[in-house]
Design a protein around this motif. Structure first.
Motif, mmCIF file in Angstrom:
data_model
loop_
_atom_site.group_PDB
_atom_site.id
_atom_site.type_symbol
_atom_site.label_atom_id
_atom_site.label_comp_id
_atom_site.label_asym_id
_atom_site.label_seq_id
_atom_site.Cartn_x
_atom_site.Cartn_y
_atom_site.Cartn_z
ATOM 1 N N ALA A 2 0.792 -1.203 -0.013
ATOM 2 C CA ALA A 2 0.044 0.060 0.050
ATOM 3 C C ALA A 2 0.680 1.777 0.148
ATOM 4 O O ALA A 2 0.766 2.522 -0.465
ATOM 5 N N GLN A 3 1.804 1.516 0.874
ATOM 6 C CA GLN A 3 2.804 2.096 1.000
ATOM 7 C C GLN A 3 3.976 2.228 -1.021
ATOM 8 O O GLN A 3 3.985 3.625 -0.824
ATOM 9 N N PHE A 4 4.022 1.400 -1.239
ATOM 10 C CA PHE A 4 4.869 1.854 -2.740
ATOM 11 C C PHE A 4 4.110 2.194 -3.809
ATOM 12 O O PHE A 4 3.696 2.725 -4.522
ATOM 13 N N MET A 5 2.689 1.389 -3.585
ATOM 14 C CA MET A 5 1.368 2.587 -4.964
ATOM 15 C C MET A 5 0.822 3.684 -3.639
ATOM 16 O O MET A 5 0.765 4.476 -4.803
ATOM 17 N N GLU A 6 1.349 4.271 -3.040
ATOM 18 C CA GLU A 6 0.777 5.188 -2.925
ATOM 19 C C GLU A 6 1.515 6.509 -2.772
ATOM 20 O O GLU A 6 1.847 7.337 -3.556
ATOM 21 N N LEU A 7 2.932 5.981 -3.264
ATOM 22 C CA LEU A 7 4.307 6.683 -3.460
ATOM 23 C C LEU A 7 4.053 6.858 -5.361
ATOM 24 O O LEU A 7 4.038 7.683 -5.698
ATOM 25 N N ALA A 8 4.202 5.696 -5.616
ATOM 26 C CA ALA A 8 3.146 6.076 -7.249
ATOM 27 C C ALA A 8 2.304 7.415 -7.444
ATOM 28 O O ALA A 8 2.793 7.822 -8.170
ATOM 29 N N GLU A 9 0.959 7.266 -6.708
ATOM 30 C CA GLU A 9 0.366 7.624 -6.746
ATOM 31 C C GLU A 9 0.273 9.132 -6.602
ATOM 32 O O GLU A 9 0.119 9.940 -7.067
ATOM 33 N N GLU A 10 0.859 9.642 -5.528
ATOM 34 C CA GLU A 10 1.603 10.622 -4.782
ATOM 35 C C GLU A 10 2.617 11.296 -6.632
ATOM 36 O O GLU A 10 2.665 12.804 -6.490
ATOM 37 N N ASN A 11 3.344 10.789 -6.857
ATOM 38 C CA ASN A 11 3.914 11.100 -8.171
ATOM 39 C C ASN A 11 3.200 11.660 -9.319
ATOM 40 O O ASN A 11 3.824 12.098 -10.331
ATOM 41 N N GLY A 12 1.559 10.600 -8.992
ATOM 42 C CA GLY A 12 0.876 11.269 -11.118
ATOM 43 C C GLY A 12 0.697 9.772 -11.260
ATOM 44 O O GLY A 12 0.448 9.917 -12.593
ATOM 45 N N VAL A 13 1.698 8.770 -10.936
ATOM 46 C CA VAL A 13 0.898 7.794 -11.605
ATOM 47 C C VAL A 13 -0.855 7.723 -11.260
ATOM 48 O O VAL A 13 -1.604 7.873 -10.658
ATOM 49 N N GLN A 14 -1.574 6.786 -12.930
ATOM 50 C CA GLN A 14 -2.762 6.793 -13.265
ATOM 51 C C GLN A 14 -2.692 5.361 -12.583
ATOM 52 O O GLN A 14 -2.606 4.503 -13.427
ATOM 53 N N ILE A 15 -4.253 4.774 -11.648
ATOM 54 C CA ILE A 15 -4.137 3.568 -11.338
ATOM 55 C C ILE A 15 -5.580 2.698 -11.903
ATOM 56 O O ILE A 15 -6.062 3.510 -11.911
ATOM 57 N N ILE A 16 -5.331 1.752 -12.683
ATOM 58 C CA ILE A 16 -6.578 1.380 -13.914
ATOM 59 C C ILE A 16 -6.973 -0.215 -12.927
ATOM 60 O O ILE A 16 -5.740 -0.482 -13.268
ATOM 61 N N GLY A 17 -7.825 -0.516 -12.788
ATOM 62 C CA GLY A 17 -8.745 -1.514 -12.952
ATOM 63 C C GLY A 17 -8.863 -2.140 -13.739
ATOM 64 O O GLY A 17 -9.620 -1.802 -14.867
ATOM 65 N N CYS A 18 -8.991 -3.941 -14.721
ATOM 66 C CA CYS A 18 -9.474 -4.467 -14.977
ATOM 67 C C CYS A 18 -10.953 -5.222 -14.484
ATOM 68 O O CYS A 18 -10.802 -5.888 -13.416
ATOM 69 N N ALA A 19 -11.710 -4.558 -15.283
ATOM 70 C CA ALA A 19 -13.216 -5.031 -14.687
ATOM 71 C C ALA A 19 -13.530 -6.199 -14.864
ATOM 72 O O ALA A 19 -13.835 -6.792 -14.152
ATOM 73 N N GLN A 20 -12.723 -7.465 -15.405
ATOM 74 C CA GLN A 20 -13.221 -8.445 -15.586
ATOM 75 C C GLN A 20 -11.802 -8.797 -14.441
ATOM 76 O O GLN A 20 -12.661 -10.461 -14.525
ATOM 77 N N SER A 21 -11.236 -8.997 -14.643
ATOM 78 C CA SER A 21 -10.406 -9.334 -13.375
ATOM 79 C C SER A 21 -11.242 -9.285 -12.199
ATOM 80 O O SER A 21 -10.770 -10.215 -11.263
ATOM 81 N N LEU A 22 -11.697 -8.079 -11.621
ATOM 82 C CA LEU A 22 -12.358 -8.147 -10.802
ATOM 83 C C LEU A 22 -13.310 -9.161 -10.443
ATOM 84 O O LEU A 22 -13.500 -10.188 -9.477
ATOM 85 N N ASP A 23 -14.220 -9.399 -11.268
ATOM 86 C CA ASP A 23 -15.299 -11.169 -11.838
ATOM 87 C C ASP A 23 -14.231 -12.076 -11.575
ATOM 88 O O ASP A 23 -14.206 -13.272 -10.620
ATOM 89 N N LEU A 24 -13.435 -12.030 -11.625
ATOM 90 C CA LEU A 24 -12.572 -13.370 -11.700
ATOM 91 C C LEU A 24 -11.676 -13.542 -10.759
ATOM 92 O O LEU A 24 -11.847 -14.942 -10.497
ATOM 93 N N ASN A 25 -11.607 -12.729 -9.985
ATOM 94 C CA ASN A 25 -11.318 -13.125 -8.417
ATOM 95 C C ASN A 25 -12.254 -12.419 -7.511
ATOM 96 O O ASN A 25 -12.277 -12.339 -5.838
ATOM 97 N N GLY A 26 -13.280 -12.770 -7.597
ATOM 98 C CA GLY A 26 -14.568 -12.861 -6.881
ATOM 99 C C GLY A 26 -14.892 -11.584 -6.236
ATOM 100 O O GLY A 26 -15.486 -11.000 -5.046
ATOM 101 N N MET A 27 -14.358 -10.612 -7.563
ATOM 102 C CA MET A 27 -14.636 -9.264 -6.185
ATOM 103 C C MET A 27 -15.846 -8.401 -7.218
ATOM 104 O O MET A 27 -16.169 -8.625 -8.284
ATOM 105 N N THR A 28 -16.496 -7.149 -6.588
ATOM 106 C CA THR A 28 -17.141 -6.372 -7.219
ATOM 107 C C THR A 28 -16.470 -4.747 -6.681
ATOM 108 O O THR A 28 -15.410 -4.620 -6.173
ATOM 109 N N ALA A 29 -17.466 -3.410 -7.996
ATOM 110 C CA ALA A 29 -16.351 -2.477 -7.231
ATOM 111 C C ALA A 29 -16.576 -2.091 -5.510
ATOM 112 O O ALA A 29 -15.719 -0.983 -4.950
#
Length: 124
Positions: free
Chosen positions: A69-96
């Motif tokens: 989580a801290q590594f992810m925050e560093l990336a986002e603080e520097n301006g990295v845009q994070i996008i999730g794969c909608a189909q992979s949510l389903d594959l991992n049994g997740m929803t938004a």
């Protein structure tokens, strides 16, 4: 995603199964973004689980070190845009609703035109 083609895309497929691989992807993304490059990280496959509430906070690549989580925050603080794969949510049994925060969710067919137009594409 922005209208402008990214300079760098990192397609992250590594998840909690190999935590020692993860910091490098985020460092690379954060460094490129800090150098004013337009950087996108697209989380797909097992990496999608990292976007779940409380998941990245429990993964430590090095015992006693920073969490994913801290590594992810560093990336986002520097301006990295994070996008999730909608189909992979389903594959991992997740929803938004399972995500730690609201972020763009795109199917591969919606993401591919922009991801493919990037100056560089890395798969991690």
């Amino acid at each position: 995603m922005s209208e402008q083609a990214p300079d760098l895309v990192i397609i992250l497929i590594t998840g909690r199964e190999n935590p020692k691989r993860l910091p490098s992807a985020f460092f690379l993304a954060a460094t490129a973004a800090a150098a004013e490059q337009n950087v996108v990280m697209y989380f797909t496959g097992p990496a999608t689980e990292l976007l779940g509430k409380g998941v990245a906070e429990t993964i430590f690549p090095l015992e006693g070190g920073k969490s994913v989580a801290q590594f992810m925050e560093l990336a986002e603080e520097n301006g990295v845009q994070i996008i999730g794969c909608a189909q992979s949510l389903d594959l991992n049994g997740m929803t938004a609703d399972d995500l730690a925060k609201e972020l763009p969710l795109l199917t591969p067919s919606k993401a591919l035109p922009t991801l493919g137009a990037a100056g560089k594409v890395l798969t991690w």
